[in-house]
Design a protein around this motif. Structure first.
Motif, mmCIF file in Angstrom:
data_model
loop_
_atom_site.group_PDB
_atom_site.id
_atom_site.type_symbol
_atom_site.label_atom_id
_atom_site.label_comp_id
_atom_site.label_asym_id
_atom_site.label_seq_id
_atom_site.Cartn_x
_atom_site.Cartn_y
_atom_site.Cartn_z
ATOM 1 N N UNK A 141 0.823 -1.214 0.000
ATOM 2 C CA UNK A 141 0.000 0.000 0.000
ATOM 3 C C UNK A 141 0.858 1.265 0.000
ATOM 4 N N UNK A 142 1.998 1.182 0.670
ATOM 5 C CA UNK A 142 2.840 2.381 0.815
ATOM 6 C C UNK A 142 3.460 2.836 -0.514
ATOM 7 N N UNK A 143 3.362 2.002 -1.552
ATOM 8 C CA UNK A 143 3.874 2.360 -2.876
ATOM 9 C C UNK A 143 2.750 2.786 -3.820
ATOM 10 N N UNK A 144 1.543 2.913 -3.290
ATOM 11 C CA UNK A 144 0.383 3.283 -4.086
ATOM 12 C C UNK A 144 -0.044 4.702 -3.756
ATOM 13 N N UNK A 145 -0.096 5.548 -4.779
ATOM 14 C CA UNK A 145 -0.513 6.935 -4.583
ATOM 15 C C UNK A 145 -1.912 6.996 -3.971
ATOM 16 N N UNK A 146 -2.826 6.181 -4.465
ATOM 17 C CA UNK A 146 -4.195 6.186 -3.961
ATOM 18 C C UNK A 146 -4.298 5.675 -2.534
ATOM 19 N N UNK A 147 -3.631 4.555 -2.251
ATOM 20 C CA UNK A 147 -3.685 3.997 -0.903
ATOM 21 C C UNK A 147 -3.031 4.944 0.103
ATOM 22 N N UNK A 148 -1.944 5.596 -0.279
ATOM 23 C CA UNK A 148 -1.312 6.567 0.629
ATOM 24 C C UNK A 148 -2.271 7.713 0.949
ATOM 25 N N UNK A 149 -3.010 8.166 -0.047
ATOM 26 C CA UNK A 149 -4.001 9.218 0.169
ATOM 27 C C UNK A 149 -5.105 8.721 1.111
ATOM 28 N N UNK A 150 -5.569 7.490 0.891
ATOM 29 C CA UNK A 150 -6.617 6.921 1.754
ATOM 30 C C UNK A 150 -6.143 6.815 3.195
ATOM 31 N N UNK A 151 -4.925 6.353 3.406
ATOM 32 C CA UNK A 151 -4.377 6.229 4.762
ATOM 33 C C UNK A 151 -4.222 7.608 5.390
ATOM 34 N N UNK A 152 -3.743 8.583 4.643
ATOM 35 C CA UNK A 152 -3.599 9.943 5.167
ATOM 36 C C UNK A 152 -4.949 10.489 5.620
ATOM 37 N N UNK A 153 -5.961 10.331 4.792
ATOM 38 C CA UNK A 153 -7.302 10.806 5.152
ATOM 39 C C UNK A 153 -7.782 10.087 6.412
ATOM 40 N N UNK A 154 -7.605 8.781 6.444
ATOM 41 C CA UNK A 154 -8.036 8.002 7.609
ATOM 42 C C UNK A 154 -7.340 8.485 8.884
ATOM 43 N N UNK A 155 -6.041 8.667 8.811
ATOM 44 C CA UNK A 155 -5.295 9.128 9.988
ATOM 45 C C UNK A 155 -5.761 10.505 10.431
ATOM 46 N N UNK A 156 -5.965 11.405 9.481
ATOM 47 C CA UNK A 156 -6.402 12.762 9.818
ATOM 48 C C UNK A 156 -7.813 12.781 10.403
#
Length: 101
Positions: A71-86
């Motif tokens: 997931x950490x190499x996926x632009x979309x998944x990184x965005x999803x994780x960032x949103x989730x964390x925020x």
């Protein structure tokens, strides 16, 4: 049980990684979790922007994001994780949610 958004890499992978999404979704649902799988949200693909708009709209109704390997190499998944964390959501490895029974 949890309402889980399953996140992971798709772009550039064989069959856009749908088999990995399907297998983990099946395991999590068998344990009684409600799973939102972005592979199911976008079965016919579409532009990256269109898919992400659908994905993010679904993500905000979940309480947990479970990340597939890479997931950490996926632009979309990184965005999803960032949103989730925020948003204060829990982000986990989905294997930690699957029963060992």
């Amino acid at each position: 049980m949890k309402r889980i958004y399953l996140s992971g890499p798709m772009t550039g992978l064989p069959h856009p990684n749908f088999p990995a999404f399907a297998a983990m979704t099946t395991s999590l649902r068998a344990d009684g979790h409600t799973v939102t799988n972005h592979a199911e949200l976008n079965p016919d693909g579409g532009s990256w922007n269109d898919c992400m708009r659908r994905d993010i709209a679904a993500l905000v109704y979940c309480d947990t994001v479970a990340t597939l390997p890479g997931w950490e190499h996926s632009k979309g998944a990184c965005l999803e994780v960032l949103i989730a964390e925020r948003l204060g959501m829990t982000v986990v490895n989905p294997n930690d949610l699957v029963s060992m029974g």
